[in-house]
Design a protein around this motif. Structure first.
Motif, mmCIF file in Angstrom:
data_model
loop_
_atom_site.group_PDB
_atom_site.id
_atom_site.type_symbol
_atom_site.label_atom_id
_atom_site.label_comp_id
_atom_site.label_asym_id
_atom_site.label_seq_id
_atom_site.Cartn_x
_atom_site.Cartn_y
_atom_site.Cartn_z
ATOM 1 N N PHE A 111 10.833 30.789 44.502
ATOM 2 C CA PHE A 111 9.402 31.926 44.100
ATOM 3 C C PHE A 111 9.072 32.161 43.124
ATOM 4 O O PHE A 111 9.643 32.181 42.055
ATOM 5 N N PHE B 204 4.698 38.638 44.584
ATOM 6 C CA PHE B 204 5.325 36.647 44.788
ATOM 7 C C PHE B 204 4.519 35.638 45.351
ATOM 8 O O PHE B 204 3.772 36.602 46.164
ATOM 9 N N TYR C 77 11.608 31.702 40.050
ATOM 10 C CA TYR C 77 13.233 32.240 40.478
ATOM 11 C C TYR C 77 13.286 31.161 41.600
ATOM 12 O O TYR C 77 12.841 30.897 42.246
ATOM 13 N N TYR D 297 1.376 36.205 32.746
ATOM 14 C CA TYR D 297 2.531 36.124 32.572
ATOM 15 C C TYR D 297 3.084 34.808 34.202
ATOM 16 O O TYR D 297 2.741 36.259 35.028
ATOM 17 N N TYR E 14 9.466 30.645 32.682
ATOM 18 C CA TYR E 14 8.648 32.436 33.000
ATOM 19 C C TYR E 14 7.976 31.548 32.156
ATOM 20 O O TYR E 14 7.997 30.253 30.341
ATOM 21 N N LYS F 233 5.892 42.689 30.589
ATOM 22 C CA LYS F 233 7.747 42.180 31.918
ATOM 23 C C LYS F 233 8.341 44.722 32.291
ATOM 24 O O LYS F 233 8.418 44.087 33.011
ATOM 25 N N LYS G 223 13.009 29.829 29.041
ATOM 26 C CA LYS G 223 13.959 29.557 29.566
ATOM 27 C C LYS G 223 14.411 31.428 30.075
ATOM 28 O O LYS G 223 14.502 32.017 29.489
ATOM 29 N N GLY G 224 14.752 30.920 31.208
ATOM 30 C CA GLY G 224 15.244 32.135 31.925
ATOM 31 C C GLY G 224 17.354 31.811 32.374
ATOM 32 O O GLY G 224 17.340 30.706 31.098
ATOM 33 N N GLU G 225 17.921 32.351 33.453
ATOM 34 C CA GLU G 225 18.827 32.524 33.156
ATOM 35 C C GLU G 225 19.701 30.978 33.968
ATOM 36 O O GLU G 225 20.987 31.002 33.518
ATOM 37 N N LEU H 135 16.037 33.930 37.854
ATOM 38 C CA LEU H 135 14.283 33.209 37.196
ATOM 39 C C LEU H 135 15.498 32.142 36.230
ATOM 40 O O LEU H 135 16.823 31.814 35.575
ATOM 41 N N LEU I 45 5.660 42.761 39.153
ATOM 42 C CA LEU I 45 5.541 42.035 39.783
ATOM 43 C C LEU I 45 5.220 40.805 41.122
ATOM 44 O O LEU I 45 5.377 41.805 42.009
ATOM 45 N N LEU J 284 17.688 37.642 43.037
ATOM 46 C CA LEU J 284 16.612 36.101 42.467
ATOM 47 C C LEU J 284 17.298 35.985 40.913
ATOM 48 O O LEU J 284 17.013 36.582 40.232
ATOM 49 N N TYR K 70 5.899 33.413 36.879
ATOM 50 C CA TYR K 70 8.026 33.264 35.934
ATOM 51 C C TYR K 70 8.249 32.106 38.060
ATOM 52 O O TYR K 70 7.303 32.599 38.616
#
Lengths: 114, 111
Positions: free
Chosen positions: A90, A105, A35, A31, A48, A99, A57-59, A45, A103, A43, A33
């Motif tokens: 990041f 970074f 951000y 995984y 990912y 999840k 997709k993220g937000e 997203l 994480l 942060l 990501y």
């Protein structure tokens, strides 16, 4: 320490130009990501990936695309950069494979769009 | 998706005092609640996390408490020191393979 490298670390570009940020990992984590960090927003997203050629997709994905052709590389592309995309980006890897784990970074990529 | 709210946005305490940061989440399926610390100009780093089968977890001067019924969790820092000055983020996963972060709390520890 998990090996994760972002490039470039700093970039200044002009509105309308394409930009690609690269995230490279050395430990075969599944995984990855992307951000973005902005004052007052924390942060958020963007996209990912959960494997080679598997992305979601993220937000805040509008205006961004990603690709993952190899396990170790996750690319973030701004097809036509806008001033609203000025931010610190990041990359992160999931050390636990999903999840519900840590994480780790990268050091961040500061992008300025003039 | 998951929605995480974090308060306060800024917090100033005197050295030696305690600091508490609170977060609420929306998705009852969330089962993992990490806290990250970000020093100025650095990357966010995990400092402590808690899973939903535990109500409290401690690690030296920091602790996290979780109330699943009320959907909130808190970070507690005791005997604060200048090196605790940083931005702290909470997060929750919801049902997808991704973490949603709070907007951050800037903690300043004054001498």
């Amino acid at each position: 320490d998990a090996g994760i490298t972002q490039s470039p670390r700093h970039k200044v570009t002009e509105t309308g130009t394409p930009v690609t940020l690269r995230c490279h990992q050395t430990e075969n984590h599944r995984y990855m990501y992307w951000y973005r960090q902005d004052p007052g927003h924390g942060l958020r997203l963007i996209h990912y990936s959960y494997g080679v050629k598997d992305t979601d997709k993220g937000e805040v994905s509008d205006g961004y695309s990603v690709s993952r052709s190899k396990t170790e590389d996750f690319l973030l592309t701004l097809e036509s950069a806008t001033s609203s995309q000025t931010s610190v980006y990041f990359c992160a890897i999931s050390l636990s494979g999903g999840k519900d784990g840590e994480l780790f970074f990268g050091e961040g990529s500061r992008l300025t769009v003039l | 998706g998951e929605n995480v709210e974090q308060h306060p946005s800024t917090l100033s305490v005197q050295e030696g005092d305690s600091a508490v940061i609170k977060c609420t989440y929306s998705d009852s399926a969330s089962n993992y609640f990490p806290w990250y610390k970000q020093e100025l100009g650095k990357r966010p780093q995990l400092i402590i996390d808690i899973r939903s089968n535990v109500g409290e977890k401690k690690d030296q001067r920091i602790a996290v408490t979780l109330n699943k019924t009320a959907k909130h969790f808190s970070l507690h820092i005791t005997e604060t020191q200048p090196e605790d000055s940083a931005v702290y983020f909470c997060a929750a996963p919801g049902t997808a393979s991704k973490l949603t972060f709070g907007t951050g709390t800037r903690l300043q520890v004054t001498l």
